[in-house]
Structures are given as C-alpha cells and as structure tokens.
Enzyme design. Sequence first.
Site, PDB file in Angstrom:
ATOM      1  N   TYR A 133      -1.938  -0.241  10.004  1.00 41.37           N
ATOM      2  CA  TYR A 133      -1.820  -0.937   8.492  1.00 41.37           C
ATOM      3  C   TYR A 133      -0.698  -0.203   7.904  1.00 41.37           C
ATOM      4  O   TYR A 133      -0.078  -1.040   7.171  1.00 41.37           O
ATOM      5  CB  TYR A 133      -3.168  -0.335   8.035  1.00 41.37           C
ATOM      6  CG  TYR A 133      -3.535  -0.493   6.552  1.00 41.37           C
ATOM      7  CD1 TYR A 133      -3.870  -1.887   6.284  1.00 41.37           C
ATOM      8  CD2 TYR A 133      -3.030   0.213   5.389  1.00 41.37           C
ATOM      9  CE1 TYR A 133      -4.032  -2.282   4.938  1.00 41.37           C
ATOM     10  CE2 TYR A 133      -3.336   0.093   4.302  1.00 41.37           C
ATOM     11  CZ  TYR A 133      -3.783  -1.345   3.830  1.00 41.37           C
ATOM     12  OH  TYR A 133      -4.038  -1.632   2.646  1.00 41.37           O
ATOM     13  N   SER A 149       0.903  -1.243   0.142  1.00 42.52           N
ATOM     14  CA  SER A 149       0.014   0.162   0.049  1.00 42.52           C
ATOM     15  C   SER A 149       0.663   1.277  -0.134  1.00 42.52           C
ATOM     16  O   SER A 149       2.010   1.259   0.690  1.00 42.52           O
ATOM     17  CB  SER A 149      -0.997   0.028   1.294  1.00 42.52           C
ATOM     18  OG  SER A 149      -1.556   1.225   1.492  1.00 42.52           O
TER      19      SER A 149
END
Length: 262
Positions: A158, A145
Amino acid sequence: MELAGIRGRVAVVTGATGGIGSAVTSALAGHGAVVAAVDVDGGGLEALAGRLRSTPGRVEVVKADVTSAAEVAAAVDRVDAEVGPIDFLVNVAGILRTGGALDLSDEDWAATFAVNTTGVFHASRAVARRMVAAGRGGAIVTVASNAGSVPRARMAAYGPSKAASIAFTKALALELAEHSIRCNVVSPGSTDTAMLAALNGRAEAEAAAIAGDPAAFRVGIPLGKVARPSDVADAVLFLLSDHANHITMQELVVDGGAALGA
C-alpha cells in the site's frame, strides 16, 4: 462558504462510491459542479446519485474499472461527449491489502498497484489529454496517503503504491504546467471509512490509530482524532478551486499530525 471556480465546472471522480470518494462527489455537487462519478460498483453509483439529487450540482453515473485503460478511455470519452469538457479530475479509487513484505502474495502486490498506481495513471492520462486538447486549463488532485511518505508496518504494498502515485502526480504537474493544468496531492492519514474499519472494527481501529503503536514504530495522532471523509474532501475542493490557482506539484497532508510533518 462557496469556493470560487467550482460551480458549473465538470469534474470526474474515481472511486466515487467509497468513503472519501462519495464525500468528494457530495462536496463538488454541493458547490454546483457537474460530477461524473466513476466506480466499478454500479449499484453504489446509482445510490449515490439518488442521495445527491437535490444538490445544486448534478451527478452523472459512469461505471468503469480504473485498472482497465480501455474502460477509462471510454468513460472519459463519454463524459466529454455527453456532459462537457472536463475541468477537474480527482483520483480517489484505491484498495488496501495489508501484510508484511515477506508474506504478501504476488496477487496482493499486483492488485494494489493496479488500482492505486496504474489506475491513477490511466485516469490522469485520459483526462489530461482532453484538457490539453481543449486548451481551457484544469486541475487534477490525487488522493494518496501519508503512508506514501512514512513507512508503515504491514503496508509493504500500500505505502509504495501511494508513493508512486504521489511521484507520478508531481511529474505530471511539471509537464502540464505550460497548459495551465495544476496537479496536486492530498494525503490523508487514518480516516473514518470502511477501509479503516476493515483493519480491526471501526471503534477499535480509531482508538488504535489515535493512540499509536510503539511496537510498530507508529506514533499516534496529535490532534486526538481520526479524519472524517469531509475533512479530506474540503482539502481536495480547495486545491481544485480558484483559491489555489498558483499551487501545483504540492502534497497536502491531512492526518492530524500523525506523520509529524514528514
């Protein structure tokens, strides 16, 4: 256009029932690969295989939890024995637990790293061992990501989990280079998946991602749109293909410019 070096190859895709995972599986099968689709969602795997039955390739269903080293090892052993030597691995399995650093529970932190980081380690280790033993080379792509490189508010678990998976994949690439095994990273930004929709509803989440949020120190998306899962899958297939045969240890960011090239 058919990408060279995909047809007839054996690929393992983790997180295969998710938005990006299913797009990667579909793209590989569409280019004639034999895909071992790995996920904890057995029903979702069967549905995916059914949808892709008419593709030039083939999809084999393999239920396994990437957080379990034993389950991953057994899954890879099964693929090697029943499908054939593994040429590609795509690490897609991931979860998102939002929350600020001071509010995250121990369970949220542990679960996020168990899937997003340890899962990548389990799958990469198991497949790379087989690739090295086979001596045929191969390619591994980890879907991470842009949050792994750019701090995001309320993504205190995350982002770091993705940063760790990026660093691990690059370190793995260095170690496996002598075996002609390439390892790269594709880092999407906001993508039209259930994970994005869960943040605030699909339409609202897309609009918010495109506009950005100055209060959260988040710029918008210069291209004015979120990614589609197929955009990410196309990047993955390129890095697996022979067209990328001299590319390793790299991170390809697919975020419409949201990270401003960071």
